[in-house]
Design an enzyme around this catalytic site. Structure first.
Site, PDB file in Angstrom:
ATOM      1  N   VAL A 232      -9.177   0.088  -5.136  1.00  0.00           N
ATOM      2  CA  VAL A 232      -8.389  -1.429  -4.821  1.00  0.00           C
ATOM      3  C   VAL A 232      -7.454  -1.229  -3.576  1.00  0.00           C
ATOM      4  O   VAL A 232      -7.131  -0.242  -3.147  1.00  0.00           O
ATOM      5  CB  VAL A 232      -7.559  -1.649  -6.200  1.00  0.00           C
ATOM      6  CG1 VAL A 232      -8.549  -1.927  -7.381  1.00  0.00           C
ATOM      7  CG2 VAL A 232      -6.334  -0.718  -6.443  1.00  0.00           C
ATOM      8  N   GLU A 233      -6.893  -2.302  -3.220  1.00  0.00           N
ATOM      9  CA  GLU A 233      -6.396  -2.618  -2.121  1.00  0.00           C
ATOM     10  C   GLU A 233      -6.730  -1.947  -0.545  1.00  0.00           C
ATOM     11  O   GLU A 233      -6.120  -1.306   0.017  1.00  0.00           O
ATOM     12  CB  GLU A 233      -4.785  -2.025  -2.303  1.00  0.00           C
ATOM     13  CG  GLU A 233      -4.042  -2.917  -3.106  1.00  0.00           C
ATOM     14  CD  GLU A 233      -2.539  -2.905  -3.323  1.00  0.00           C
ATOM     15  OE1 GLU A 233      -2.009  -1.777  -2.514  1.00  0.00           O
ATOM     16  OE2 GLU A 233      -1.782  -3.158  -3.967  1.00  0.00           O
ATOM     17  N   GLY A 234      -7.977  -1.944  -0.628  1.00  0.00           N
ATOM     18  CA  GLY A 234      -8.904  -1.217   0.477  1.00  0.00           C
ATOM     19  C   GLY A 234      -9.484   0.020  -0.034  1.00  0.00           C
ATOM     20  O   GLY A 234      -8.761   0.916  -0.027  1.00  0.00           O
TER      21      GLY A 234
ATOM     22  N   ARG B 233       0.833  -1.341   0.042  1.00  0.00           N
ATOM     23  CA  ARG B 233      -0.050   0.141   0.048  1.00  0.00           C
ATOM     24  C   ARG B 233       1.009   1.223   0.118  1.00  0.00           C
ATOM     25  O   ARG B 233       0.529   2.273  -0.397  1.00  0.00           O
ATOM     26  CB  ARG B 233      -0.822   0.182   1.206  1.00  0.00           C
ATOM     27  CG  ARG B 233      -2.078  -0.834   1.165  1.00  0.00           C
ATOM     28  CD  ARG B 233      -2.999  -0.486   2.460  1.00  0.00           C
ATOM     29  NE  ARG B 233      -4.247  -1.364   2.461  1.00  0.00           N
ATOM     30  CZ  ARG B 233      -4.808  -2.078   3.320  1.00  0.00           C
ATOM     31  NH1 ARG B 233      -4.138  -1.890   4.405  1.00  0.00           N
ATOM     32  NH2 ARG B 233      -5.855  -2.567   3.342  1.00  0.00           N
TER      33      ARG B 233
END
Length: 754
Positions: A437-439, A315
């Site tokens: 994306v990615e949370g 992240r």
């Protein structure tokens, strides 16, 4: 005395807190234990040590990393045609896929001993940033194998046999990875996934072995349609006790070769018109040996911990690098376009209405780049920055959205009409991808950054929570007594600091030694003031709301925004220091800081106004004084910042220099040529304006030479190319994607839709 305090004072508080504060779930505990704290802990302390920040080594590339950036990375940029990828072919060409494999773009994070490039987080970030300026599909294709996925997880948790077998294949592209996390039923709440693996015995390569029978259905999985090795997250069940006594070990990560019977890949999603490989994957009764669990059988049920550890790095690098590229591109192109585009016989860069978004773009580009550098510096020290990485992901992509919107407003119709010469539309389409994306940003902001950050980064809170959860009551009480009274002392000091700094205008707040008498000292002091205000507000929130803070997502979201502003402004001040305190850049530093302080003030005011305890709200308002005058940047400062990116100079070069070399998109290359010719012809254009003549009139009057007239004509032609938008014949239009135009449509009966 200590025994009396513990039994007579601390013990009742201990029992009250035990009932008021919910215990940590296993997934929450693993998330907290997966990462570590760094500069975020200093900000939570209310009294950050600025000298500690400034002594962090600025990230630099090694000669090998720089050579890769100047060589294969630039070469790849020159090969890419984003319009063809997104609108004609719907994929990166086979030649480019082969080039990326050959140059080991997929193995940047894999150690050299396994055939990878062994790059630092900063080098990895630089490559993704550079590619994102030219083609987001190419950047994402490179990004994913070097982020959350088999490569990262194998490095961190794999057995030696797994590393020896898979890492060389991942490094040179013989194995192309994807990672299946998001399920149909479970998005941000990954723990709710229904994908299941059951421990059993089955046949593997002609022998009966202990293994796992898998059934899954994942979606939104980047590289899934073309991957050969799928990293899979699923819930492991062991009903027959073949692994141990636990019938439900829980979330587990395993390696699944996609050529196994029962694996389905190949179908594609179209993510917001951006044609990187992304799609669903499913498996029915797929059998793998137990050795395919990442880390082996001992790591069964530890998948959530693995994911949190890997995300702590991913992240902080991949999506912030894409966001940095987009904000830089927006600032570079908008500054040049505003100089070239004229209305009412003036460049639009001279209009106050245009200068406002130009200044925001300049400061945004400076700030996001500064935060990227600081985060990479922390990661390259070997830190797993879970809170900062989550903060960077949501804040950088949110600033990307703001920057692209500002750039679209400045370009107007030029940015609306799509085509090969449009250098903004691809970024505009990709904004929702980065945000989601990615949370998803909504969840990351409202649940993770402050919710987990307050527990993890606070000097005492995590120790208190662990003491409350200690099954040995006497030991728990003793630990709680120690940490609680340390917390009380900390809160008293923080309250005094916040009040003192608020009523004195932060005149006596700390600043680093290097800035004590410098122009940036007031900015450090002001930031110290808001750090103390943030810290005492966080303390009072936990004291008065307790575990209920989890459910107060709007309040948590505001506190996350404040922490983000504190972090980004810290990074801005450090960048100015690291780059040699360039006087020409200070207007950007001041603009970014003043804008941040005004936002913190407003956010803190809103937070206190919504405190459920009115007594606590009154106290906080007195101590923090959020309504004290915090003006946004002045009009004069705004105009100066706008000029920094609409006129040539060292600041513009430092801010957007990566967009002036080779390997640029068609639209940016044309814009750069026009900008340079405009600068060269400045004197001639100024003379014509003073004369009030057109070039033809000045030539006829003998006030312009033929060579000067030719120079102006050449400029007019290239400016016309910049301003012109694309159009297409019916035949060209019919050849474009999306392919779904000619695909059979799925129809839904009216009664089913109802």
């Amino acid at each position: 005395m200590s025994s009396f305090r513990r039994n007579r004072v601390s013990k009742p508080i201990f029992h009250w807190a035990k009932g008021a504060m919910p215990g940590l779930s296993q997934t929450e505990r693993e998330a907290l234990e997966a990462g570590e704290v760094w500069w975020d802990a200093e900000l939570f302390s209310g009294n950050p040590d600025w000298n500690k920040l400034l002594t962090v080594r600025a990230p630099v590339l090694t000669p090998e990393e720089q050579a890769f950036l100047d060589g294969p990375c630039v070469k790849l940029c020159e090969m890419l045609d984003d319009w063809t990828i997104n609108r004609i072919d719907g994929d990166i060409s086979p030649a480019i896929w082969d080039f990326m494999r050959k140059e080991r773009f997929f193995g940047m994070i894999i150690a050299r001993e396994y055939g990878g490039l062994g790059f630092s987080a900063f080098a990895h970030s630089q490559v993704v940033r550079r590619l994102s300026m030219v083609s987001i599909p190419a950047a994402v294709t490179v990004m994913v194998p070097n982020s959350l996925g088999p490569g990262e997880l194998l490095h961190l948790f794999g057995t030696q046999d797994q590393k020896d077998h898979w890492l060389p294949r991942l490094a040179d592209g013989r194995a192309l990875p994807a990672f299946g996390l998001t399920s149909d039923e479970a998005g941000s709440d990954a723990a709710a996934m229904r994908d299941v693996g059951v421990v059993c015995r089955g046949e593997w390569q002609g022998s009966e072995v202990l293994g796992i029978r898998l059934n899954w259905a994942k979606r939104y999985i980047t590289l899934a349609p073309v991957c050969t090795l799928l990293g899979l997250a699923f819930k492991l069940e062991d009903p027959d006790g073949l692994l141990g006594d636990d019938p439900e070990p829980g979330i587990t990560c395993a390696l699944v070769p996609t050529d196994l019977p029962g694996v389905e890949i190949g179908r594609r999603h179209i993510p917001s018109g951006t044609m990187f490989q992304n799609g669903p994957t499913s498996g029915k009764d797929v059998f793998i040996p137990i050795e395919n669990i990442i880390g082996g059988a001992d790591q069964a049920g530890k998948g959530w911990m693995m994911l949190m550890s890997a995300l702590a790095a991913g992240r902080g690098v991949s999506l912030p690098s894409l966001a940095c590229a987009a904000t830089t591109l927006a600032a570079h192109s908008s500054g040049a376009y505003a100089r070239l585009r004229e209305q009412f016989n003036l460049p639009i860069a001279k209009f106050g209405g245009i200068q406002e978004p130009l200044a925001r773009l300049a400061a945004n580009a400076y700030s996001v780049e500064a935060a990227r550098h600081l985060t990479c510096a922390g990661l390259d020290e070997g830190r797993a920055l879970s809170v900062i990485s989550a903060l960077m992901k949501y804040s950088a992509t949110d600033r990307m959205r703001a920057a692209i919107n500002d750039a679209m407003d400045i370009h107007a119709g030029k940015a609306v009409i799509d085509g090969p010469s449009n250098y903004l539309s691809a970024c505009y389409r990709a904004v929702p991808i980065g945000v989601t994306v990615e949370g998803a940003n909504i969840v990351t902001r409202s649940l993770m950054v402050f919710g987990q950050g307050a527990i993890r980064a606070h000097p005492h809170l995590l120790d208190e929570i662990l003491a409350l959860g200690n099954e040995q009551k006497d030991a728990g009480l003793a630990a709680f007594d120690t940490h609680f009274w340390r917390h009380v002392a900390h809160s008293i000091r923080t309250t005094a600091r916040s009040f003192g700094r608020a009523i004195t205008g932060a005149r006596f707040a700390p600043a680093p030694l290097s800035a004590t008498e410098a122009r940036d000292a007031p900015l450090y002091r002001e930031l110290s003031r808001w750090s103390a205000a943030f810290a005492i507000t966080a303390d009072i929130a936990f004291l008065t709301i307790g575990g209920g803070l989890k459910r107060m997502e709007m309040l948590s979201g505001r506190m996350a925004d404040i922490l983000s502003e504190l972090y980004f402004t810290s990074a801005v001040l450090k960048r100015w220091q690291d780059e040699g305190r360039n006087v020409e850049d200070f207007d950007l530093v001041a603009y970014a800081a003043r804008q941040s302080f005004a936002r913190i003030s407003a956010l803190l005011d809103e937070t206190i106004a919504n405190f459920p305890s009115r007594g606590a709200a009154v106290m906080l308002r007195l101590v923090t004084r959020p309504r004290a005058v915090q003006r946004a940047p002045s009009d004069a400062l705004t105009a100066r910042c706008a000029a920094l990116i609409s006129a040539p100079g060292p600041t513009r070069d430092r801010l957007t220099g990566d967009l002036t070399g080779s390997g640029q998109s068609l639209g940016i290359a044309t814009l750069n040529v026009a900008f340079e010719k405009s600068i060269a012809a400045d004197g001639l254009r100024r003379r014509l304006r003073e004369l009030g003549m057109r070039p033809e009139q000045a030539l006829e009057a003998g006030l312009l030479t033929q060579a000067e007239k030719a120079q102006l004509d050449e400029l007019a032609q290239v400016v016309a190319k910049v301003i012109t938008v694309d159009d297409f014949s019916p035949e060209e239009f019919a050849a474009m994607l999306p392919p779904s135009r000619n695909a059979p449509r799925k129809t839904v009966p009216k009664e089913a839709a109802e």
